[in-house]
Design an enzyme around this catalytic site. Structure first.
Site, short mmCIF file in Angstrom:
data_model
loop_
_atom_site.label_atom_id
_atom_site.label_comp_id
_atom_site.label_asym_id
_atom_site.label_seq_id
_atom_site.Cartn_x
_atom_site.Cartn_y
_atom_site.Cartn_z
N ASP A 109 -4.45 -1.47 0.22
CA ASP A 109 -4.30 -2.87 -0.19
C ASP A 109 -2.84 -3.08 -0.56
OD1 ASP A 109 -4.68 -5.45 -0.90
OD2 ASP A 109 -5.94 -5.06 -2.64
N ALA A 110 -2.02 -3.20 0.48
CA ALA A 110 -0.57 -3.30 0.30
C ALA A 110 -0.03 -4.68 0.64
CB ALA A 110 0.13 -2.25 1.17
N LYS A 111 -0.83 -5.49 1.34
CA LYS A 111 -0.47 -6.85 1.73
C LYS A 111 0.93 -6.92 2.33
CE LYS A 111 -3.60 -8.93 -1.64
NZ LYS A 111 -4.10 -7.66 -2.23
N ARG A 112 1.15 -6.08 3.33
CA ARG A 112 2.44 -6.08 4.02
C ARG A 112 2.57 -7.32 4.89
NH1 ARG A 112 4.26 -2.86 0.34
NH2 ARG A 112 4.05 -0.62 0.71
#
Length: 291
Positions: A109-112
């Site tokens: 869950d890094a929302k790159r």
């Protein structure tokens, strides 16, 4: 043990993410994804006695994973909670990743979401160096920000489509040519998947009553990552509805499991919460969904 790991690795490489999602959920009889958002402020304080935050988080994560592994088909690691640990943050992240059973899916869950050159480095870090199975990606910069994550045959990019936070509607619910923007984003994202080996998935919050059903009707074969069930009050029925489609769903719950207790029994209570939610989800599914 070495030969079994090798066989598992070969099978994993040969399967698409969609195939792996289906196989893992049938094996575990669960659609539950446990979110790991380890916050020292909310963790049981006895873990912090005489220990750094990094060490306490490692102990906390290890106990949570051991306790909840029988009831989860996946884990979702929120990078922000590891990055705030400073220099040791990525060591803690890597260690936590190593604790998760090899038969279980792991979502970054890094929302790159950056232009092509940067996106390709983010994808390499998440998929090759850290060995995650999927990553959350912000699509605001268009195809360039997403395509590098779709270059990996057995991995998935979960696009932020209709998020569970209240202010998500400021952009996502705006009406464009008679339909909400989030629907337009979903439609375009599915096109990006064409001619690329990876899998597109949608992040769809369970807190929006009608919208998951609307998206599932239009995109029956797309995997959903659904946060918001549990502490955020998301609908169990909506999550089950999404799971009953061909695309499948990962129902993510974090706080209601991680912080079920702030005492020394935190792992036992986390296991109870995970078991109960997994059981309730399974009972809400149509017969045969996990066969």
């Amino acid at each position: 043990m070495g030969m079994r790991y090798l066989i598992h690795t070969i099978v994993r490489i040969q399967m698409t993410f969609y195939e792996r999602l289906r196989a893992v959920q049938v094996h575990t009889q669960s659609v539950l994804c446990v979110g790991l958002d380890p916050d020292p402020v909310r963790m049981p304080q006895h873990l912090l006695l005489g220990a750094s935050h990094a060490d306490a988080v490692m102990r906390f994560n290890e106990a949570i994973i051991r306790a909840t592994a029988p009831y989860a088909c996946a884990y979702k690691l929120n990078f922000a909670f590891f990055e705030t640990l400073g220099r040791r943050g990525y060591d803690v992240l890597d260690y936590t990743r190593s604790l998760i059973p090899s038969s279980t899916l792991v979502v970054a869950d890094a929302k790159r979401g950056d232009i092509g050159n940067s996106a390709s480095k983010y994808a390499k870090a998440v998929f090759e160096l850290l060995d995650f199975d999927a990553c959350t990606v912000a699509p605001y910069m268009g195809r360039d920000a997403v395509a590098p994550f779709l270059a990996y045959e057995n991995k998935a990019a979960f696009i932020l489509v209709r998020t569970s936070n209240p202010s998500g509607q400021e952009f996502q619910a705006q009406i464009i040519d008679g339909r909400p923007l989030y629907e337009f984003v979903a439609e375009r994202a599915v096109r990006w998947e064409h001619n690329l080996p990876g899998t597109i998935g949608f992040v769809v919050g369970a807190t929006h009553r009608d919208e998951p059903a609307r998206l599932r009707t239009r995109f029956p074969r797309t995997p959903f990552l659904m946060p918001g069930v549990g502490a955020q009050g998301g609908s169990l029925e909506d999550a089950a509805m999404a799971a009953n489609a061909e695309g499948g769903v990962l129902v993510s719950s974090s706080r209601s499991i991680l912080y079920a207790s702030d005492g020394e029994d935190f792992a036992v209570r986390a296991a109870e919460a995970a078991r109960a939610l997994s059981k309730n989800l399974k009972e809400a599914l149509q017969p045969g969904t996990l066969c």
